[in-house]
Design a protein around this motif. Sequence first.
Motif, mmCIF file in Angstrom:
data_model
loop_
_atom_site.group_PDB
_atom_site.id
_atom_site.type_symbol
_atom_site.label_atom_id
_atom_site.label_comp_id
_atom_site.label_asym_id
_atom_site.label_seq_id
_atom_site.Cartn_x
_atom_site.Cartn_y
_atom_site.Cartn_z
ATOM 1 N N GLN A 116 0.828 -1.210 0.000
ATOM 2 C CA GLN A 116 0.000 0.000 0.000
ATOM 3 C C GLN A 116 0.863 1.261 0.000
ATOM 4 N N ASN A 117 1.920 1.234 0.809
ATOM 5 C CA ASN A 117 2.829 2.389 0.853
ATOM 6 C C ASN A 117 3.490 2.609 -0.504
ATOM 7 N N LYS A 118 3.894 1.507 -1.136
ATOM 8 C CA LYS A 118 4.536 1.601 -2.446
ATOM 9 C C LYS A 118 3.550 2.154 -3.485
ATOM 10 N N GLU A 119 2.310 1.691 -3.391
ATOM 11 C CA GLU A 119 1.283 2.163 -4.329
ATOM 12 C C GLU A 119 1.010 3.656 -4.117
ATOM 13 N N LYS A 120 0.931 4.088 -2.858
ATOM 14 C CA LYS A 120 0.733 5.508 -2.561
ATOM 15 C C LYS A 120 1.896 6.343 -3.107
ATOM 16 N N ARG A 121 3.111 5.867 -2.899
ATOM 17 C CA ARG A 121 4.297 6.582 -3.382
ATOM 18 C C ARG A 121 4.288 6.668 -4.894
ATOM 19 N N ASN A 122 3.935 5.548 -5.549
ATOM 20 C CA ASN A 122 3.884 5.555 -7.022
ATOM 21 C C ASN A 122 2.817 6.533 -7.514
ATOM 22 N N ARG A 123 1.665 6.610 -6.845
ATOM 23 C CA ARG A 123 0.616 7.565 -7.235
ATOM 24 C C ARG A 123 1.113 9.008 -7.069
ATOM 25 N N LYS A 124 1.814 9.246 -5.956
ATOM 26 C CA LYS A 124 2.342 10.599 -5.735
ATOM 27 C C LYS A 124 3.340 10.974 -6.828
ATOM 28 N N ILE A 125 4.227 10.027 -7.136
ATOM 29 C CA ILE A 125 5.236 10.291 -8.171
ATOM 30 C C ILE A 125 4.556 10.543 -9.510
ATOM 31 N N THR A 126 3.572 9.714 -9.855
ATOM 32 C CA THR A 126 2.855 9.881 -11.124
ATOM 33 C C THR A 126 2.143 11.233 -11.146
ATOM 34 N N MET A 128 2.950 13.929 -9.478
ATOM 35 C CA MET A 128 3.964 14.986 -9.578
ATOM 36 C C MET A 128 4.490 15.098 -11.000
ATOM 37 N N ILE A 129 4.761 13.972 -11.655
ATOM 38 C CA ILE A 129 5.274 13.999 -13.031
ATOM 39 C C ILE A 129 4.237 14.617 -13.960
ATOM 40 N N LEU A 130 2.976 14.187 -13.824
ATOM 41 C CA LEU A 130 1.922 14.735 -14.684
ATOM 42 C C LEU A 130 1.729 16.234 -14.423
ATOM 43 N N THR A 131 1.863 16.646 -13.159
ATOM 44 C CA THR A 131 1.752 18.074 -12.830
ATOM 45 C C THR A 131 2.885 18.864 -13.475
ATOM 46 N N VAL A 132 4.100 18.361 -13.372
ATOM 47 C CA VAL A 132 5.257 19.036 -13.971
ATOM 48 C C VAL A 132 5.093 19.102 -15.491
ATOM 49 N N VAL A 133 4.703 17.981 -16.111
ATOM 50 C CA VAL A 133 4.502 17.972 -17.562
ATOM 51 C C VAL A 133 3.400 18.977 -17.941
ATOM 52 N N GLY A 134 2.315 18.974 -17.156
ATOM 53 C CA GLY A 134 1.226 19.927 -17.411
ATOM 54 C C GLY A 134 1.695 21.365 -17.279
ATOM 55 N N LEU A 135 2.509 21.647 -16.253
ATOM 56 C CA LEU A 135 3.024 23.002 -16.060
ATOM 57 C C LEU A 135 3.938 23.416 -17.207
ATOM 58 N N VAL A 136 4.800 22.489 -17.655
ATOM 59 C CA VAL A 136 5.712 22.806 -18.769
ATOM 60 C C VAL A 136 4.903 23.074 -20.038
ATOM 61 N N ILE A 137 3.950 22.206 -20.324
ATOM 62 C CA ILE A 137 3.117 22.415 -21.517
ATOM 63 C C ILE A 137 2.316 23.718 -21.372
ATOM 64 N N GLY A 138 1.777 23.939 -20.189
ATOM 65 C CA GLY A 138 1.043 25.200 -19.938
ATOM 66 C C GLY A 138 1.939 26.414 -20.125
ATOM 67 N N TYR A 139 3.177 26.335 -19.647
ATOM 68 C CA TYR A 139 4.120 27.448 -19.814
ATOM 69 C C TYR A 139 4.330 27.752 -21.284
#
Length: 160
Positions: A116-126, A128-139
Motif C-alpha cells: 500500500q505504501n509503495k502504491e501511494k508513493r507511485n501515485r504521488k510520483i505519477t 507529480m510527473i503529470l503536474t510538472v509535464v502539465g506546467l511545462v506544456i502550460g508554460y
Amino acid sequence: MRSAFQRWYLGLAVCALAAIVGLFGPASSAQASFFDRIKDIYQLPSNVEQIQKDYDAAKQQLEEQKGKIDEQQEKLSEAMRQSKETEEKLLSQNDALKQENEQLQARLKAMEELAQNKEKRNRKITTMILTVVGLVIGYFVIGRVIRFVLWRNRRRAIRK
C-alpha cells in the motif's frame, strides 16, 4: 420311672422296627424304595466326582476368562496411554502451528502495508510527473498565446 438302660433298649427297638418296616414295607409309587435310596447313596461319590469335575472345569474357565479380561484391560491401558501421548503430541503441534500462523499473518500484514505504501508513493510520483509535464506544456502554451496576442496588438498598432 424307667432306668436309662430301659430307655436305651426301647429306642433301639423302635429304630430296628422302623428299619424293618422301611426295608420290607410296601413302597408307594411316588417314592423310591429303600434299595433305590441305598443305591443312590453308593452312586453319590460318582456324582460328587462329576460335580467336582464340573466345578474344576468351571473354575478353569473362570480363570481363563479372568486372564482374558486382564489381558484386555492391559491392552486398553496401553491404548489409553498411546492415545494420551498422541493427544499431547497433536496439542504441541497445534500450538506450534498457531504460532507459525500468527507469524505468517504478521508478515502478510507487513507486506500488505508495504504494498500500500509503495502504491501511494507511485501515485504521488505519477501525480507529480503529470503536474510538472502539465506546467511545462502550460508554460509553452501561455508563452505562445502571449506572443500571439502581443504580435496581433503590434500589428494593429502598426496599421493604424
